[in-house]
Design an enzyme around this catalytic site. Structure first.
Site, PDB file in Angstrom:
ATOM      1  N   ASP A 101       0.777  -0.784   0.066  1.00 25.62           N
ATOM      2  CA  ASP A 101      -0.013  -0.426   0.108  1.00 25.62           C
ATOM      3  C   ASP A 101       0.759   1.345   0.125  1.00 25.62           C
ATOM      4  OD1 ASP A 101       1.048   0.578   2.344  1.00 25.62           O
ATOM      5  OD2 ASP A 101      -0.385   0.600   3.496  1.00 25.62           O
TER       6      ASP A 101
ATOM      7  N   ASP B 238       1.213   4.603   2.188  1.00 24.94           N
ATOM      8  CA  ASP B 238       1.285   5.379   3.919  1.00 24.94           C
ATOM      9  C   ASP B 238       1.445   7.010   4.297  1.00 24.94           C
ATOM     10  OD1 ASP B 238       0.619   2.876   5.465  1.00 24.94           O
ATOM     11  OD2 ASP B 238       2.360   2.624   4.184  1.00 24.94           O
TER      12      ASP B 238
ATOM     13  N   ASP C 286      -3.086   4.120   3.068  1.00 22.68           N
ATOM     14  CA  ASP C 286      -3.972   4.021   4.041  1.00 22.68           C
ATOM     15  C   ASP C 286      -3.969   6.285   4.154  1.00 22.68           C
ATOM     16  OD1 ASP C 286      -4.096   1.925   5.106  1.00 22.68           O
ATOM     17  OD2 ASP C 286      -2.469   1.700   5.900  1.00 22.68           O
TER      18      ASP C 286
HETATM   19  N1  CTP Z   1       0.434   1.563  11.223  1.00 19.50           N
HETATM   20  C1  CTP Z   1       0.537   1.551  13.268  1.00 19.50           C
HETATM   21  N2  CTP Z   1      -1.258   1.451  13.213  1.00 19.50           N
HETATM   22  C2  CTP Z   1      -1.661   1.296  11.963  1.00 19.50           C
HETATM   23  C3  CTP Z   1      -0.960   0.879  10.607  1.00 19.50           C
HETATM   24  C4  CTP Z   1       0.183   0.488  10.755  1.00 19.50           C
HETATM   25  O1  CTP Z   1       0.890   2.352  13.885  1.00 19.50           O
HETATM   26  N3  CTP Z   1      -3.060   1.395  12.318  1.00 19.50           N
HETATM   27  C5  CTP Z   1       2.247   1.542  11.361  1.00 19.50           C
HETATM   28  C6  CTP Z   1       3.318   0.059  11.138  1.00 19.50           C
HETATM   29  O2  CTP Z   1       3.162  -0.283  12.582  1.00 19.50           O
HETATM   30  C7  CTP Z   1       3.744   0.215  10.614  1.00 19.50           C
HETATM   31  C8  CTP Z   1       3.291   1.134   9.490  1.00 19.50           C
HETATM   32  O3  CTP Z   1       3.021   1.986   9.972  1.00 19.50           O
HETATM   33  O4  CTP Z   1       5.210   0.214  10.523  1.00 19.50           O
HETATM   34  C9  CTP Z   1       3.535   0.780   7.360  1.00 19.50           C
HETATM   35  O5  CTP Z   1       1.981  -0.001   7.724  1.00 19.50           O
HETATM   36  P1  CTP Z   1       2.312  -1.198   6.752  1.00 19.50           P
HETATM   37  O6  CTP Z   1       1.656  -0.597   5.976  1.00 19.50           O
HETATM   38  O7  CTP Z   1       1.248  -2.091   6.837  1.00 19.50           O
HETATM   39  O8  CTP Z   1       3.994  -1.643   6.131  1.00 19.50           O
HETATM   40  P2  CTP Z   1       4.680  -0.799   5.182  1.00 19.50           P
HETATM   41  O9  CTP Z   1       5.832  -1.049   6.840  1.00 19.50           O
HETATM   42  O10 CTP Z   1       4.697  -0.196   4.651  1.00 19.50           O
HETATM   43  O11 CTP Z   1       4.900  -2.027   4.256  1.00 19.50           O
HETATM   44  P3  CTP Z   1       4.277  -2.151   2.734  1.00 19.50           P
HETATM   45  O12 CTP Z   1       5.470  -1.674   1.843  1.00 19.50           O
HETATM   46  O13 CTP Z   1       4.414  -3.730   2.410  1.00 19.50           O
HETATM   47  O14 CTP Z   1       2.672  -1.293   2.509  1.00 19.50           O
HETATM   48 MN    MN Z   2       2.622   0.119   3.166  1.00 19.68          MN
HETATM   49 MN    MN Z   3      -0.538   0.739   5.510  1.00 23.04          MN
END
Ligand code: CTP
Ligand code: MN
Ligand code: MN
Length: 506
Positions: free
Chosen positions: A340, A342, A430
């Site tokens: 995703d 963020d 997100d």
């Molecule tokens: N996070 C958080 N609270 C949430 C969702 C996510 O604090 N409700 C934090 C997670 O701890 C993470 C960061 O946001 O460190 C990013 O989450 P995620 O998108 O799931 O992982 P990524 O590290 O971005 O991996 P990817 O590239 O697969 O998205």
């Molecule tokens: Mn992510």
């Molecule tokens: Mn995320």
């Protein structure tokens, strides 16, 4: 020692009946060995007697000549002792004249040769001098590079030199997660994270001496991979029907391990089973998960993340001139692909951050970009103490979206869309919106990785008597909250060296 002895007895021979050098499984007589030009000697030091005898049998069954004693006949000396100096001292203690012409090799040459079924050419990486920088032990009194048990004290880039091990550990961690054996799951995640931080590949078990986070089970798996190129335990898991099904179901947006398990117990094995089952009610998130499955299970590229950044930036600035947008998550850590994208969106105007998210959502809806939205209003209250749970959700206003992204807006086009003339894809995004005075905590918390965050919190609590979460930092000794405007402030409060975002890929 125990584990080696056990491994030697229990381990199925990898190529049994599979047409190795040994034909019908018997060990060929020495004079019938296929590779007469190569005479291997295995050094027992560090290797241990039972492992040495196991490896000797293995090599002989594949047509290698393995000498029991070190003599001038020997051409290839293989050792698990990675410290060249002590090995040389030991070798010189033997009365052999040919020492200078012998190859002095690490176990990697041996395992490569076993895998190939023939003696492989000696490369620099096989040579005993070419080992990891002394990670823990050293014969010199100079300070050595020590590796911390805390991911927040290690620098982990996106380059993973130990992927063969970390991929295996990830499978094991996931199996334990599905079985709700959380301690073991975490142990493998920690071990994986530690190996990712190493500057070199682990070439023999000796390389791991003194490293934290690697328990007996981890080492046994690594040993198997070093010897046979794969782990039988991992292969068994990968071919297990329950694991495969839970893995498939949890790959759907909105489906966690609990739901996946429920479906599995109900006899469902495929998406069509789930979609056809009469008693199943899918919530809105899961419906969107299935609807956009093809798109959102495909990785998001950096170029796509950048395009989304532009779209969100435009929205934020159309709504408020004080708007602030920051990329977080995996892309901020320099990853090439993510599941995703963020972002943090906020504004300098206190109290306005709440409505910012709802305004952005409204705008996307009008633009026809909004394919799915789950909006969580803020439940953040200023005086709240940090959460004691390491993985608790934060209280900021946030939304989990699926957006429509036009290929024309992406430099170089959509990722993996060759032959797809639809011209757009669905992407998971997100957004989180902390008040400006919590920006640094939110940025640090959302940049990840999960393992890095987990260890920051664990470190704060265990080593500093402080509580950290995505909102704040509290000092239990001084009984006060510690303010921060940048991530550097937070590292400084914790007495940690600053770790750049691209070094947080733990
Ligand atoms: N996070 C958080 N609270 C949430 C969702 C996510 O604090 N409700 C934090 C997670 O701890 C993470 C960061 O946001 O460190 C990013 O989450 P995620 O998108 O799931 O992982 P990524 O590290 O971005 O991996 P990817 O590239 O697969 O998205
Ligand atoms: Mn992510
Ligand atoms: Mn995320």
């Amino acid at each position: 020692m125990m584990i080696r002895a056990r491994a030697a007895r229990k381990k199925p021979r990898p190529e049994d009946g599979g047409g190795g050098g040994g034909g019908g499984g018997g060990v060929p007589r020495r004079e019938d060995a296929r590779f007469q030009g190569v005479r291997v000697y295995l050094v027992e030091r560090k290797m241990g007697r039972s492992r040495r005898s196991f490896l000797t049998q293995l090599a002989r069954s594949k047509g290698f000549v393995v000498e029991d004693v070190l003599s001038d006949e020997v051409t290839h000396v293989v050792s698990e002792d990675c410290q060249a100096s002590s090995l040389w001292t030991w070798l010189r203690g033997h009365d052999v004249k040919n020492l200078p012409t012998m190859h002095l090799l690490g176990i990697s040459w041996f395992t490569d040769s076993m895998r190939e079924g023939k003696p492989v050419a000696v490369e620099t990486r096989h040579l005993i001098e070419d080992t990891l920088p002394k990670l823990a032990e050293s014969t010199s009194p100079a300070p050595v590079l020590t590796v911390s048990q805390y991911a927040c004290k290690r620098r982990t880039t996106t380059t993973n030199n130990n992927k063969i091990f970390t991929d295996a550990f990830e499978v094991l961690a996931e199996r334990y997660e599905f079985n709700e054996i959380h301690g073991r799951c975490l142990a493998f995640r920690r071990a994986s994270s530690l190996l990712k931080s190493l500057p070199r590949a682990v070439r023999c078990l000796g390389d791991t001496g003194g490293l934290p986070c690697l328990g007996e089970h981890c080492k046994a798996v690594m040993e198997e991979i070093l010897q046979c190129g794969r782990s039988f335990e991992v292969e068994k898991i990968l071919s297990d029907e329950r694991y495969q099904t839970l893995k498939l179901f949890t790959s759907v947006f909105g489906v966690g391990p609990k739901t996946a398990e429920k479906w599995y117990r109900g006899g469902l094995r495929s998406f069509s089973d789930v979609l056809a089952a009469p008693g199943i009610h899918l919530n809105r998130m899961q419906q969107s998960g299935f609807l956009h499955y093809g798109d959102i299970s495909r990785a998001v590229s950096k170029a796509e993340a950048r395009a989304l950044g532009n779209i969100i930036d435009e929205a934020v600035h159309a709504i408020t001139p004080d708007g602030i947008l920051a990329l977080t998550g995996g892309f901020r850590r320099g990853k090439e692909f993510g599941h995703d994208v963020d972002f943090i969106v906020t504004t300098r105007e206190p109290g306005k951050e709440e409505s910012l998210i709802t305004n952005i959502i409204e705008r996307f809806k009008q633009q026809g970009l909004l394919l799915y939205c789950e909006h969580n209003a803020s439940t953040f209250h200023k005086l709240e103490f940090p959460s004691h749970q390491f993985e608790a959700m934060d209280h900021f206003a946030k939304c989990f979206l699926i957006l429509r992204l036009e290929g024309s807006q992406v430099e170089g086009g959509l990722h993996g869309a060759e032959g797809d003339d639809r011209g757009w894809r669905a992407v998971r995004v997100d957004l989180v919106s902390p008040p400006m005075d919590r920006y640094a905590f939110a940025l640090l918390g959302w940049t990840g990785s999960r393992q890095f965050e987990r260890d920051l919190r664990r470190f704060a609590r265990a080593e500093r008597r402080m509580l950290l979460d995505n909102h704040t930092l509290y000092d239990k000794t001084k009984k006060e909250f510690l303010a921060a405007t940048t991530e550097r402030d937070i590292f400084a409060h914790l007495g940690l060296e600053y770790i750049e975002p691209w070094q947080r890929n733990a």
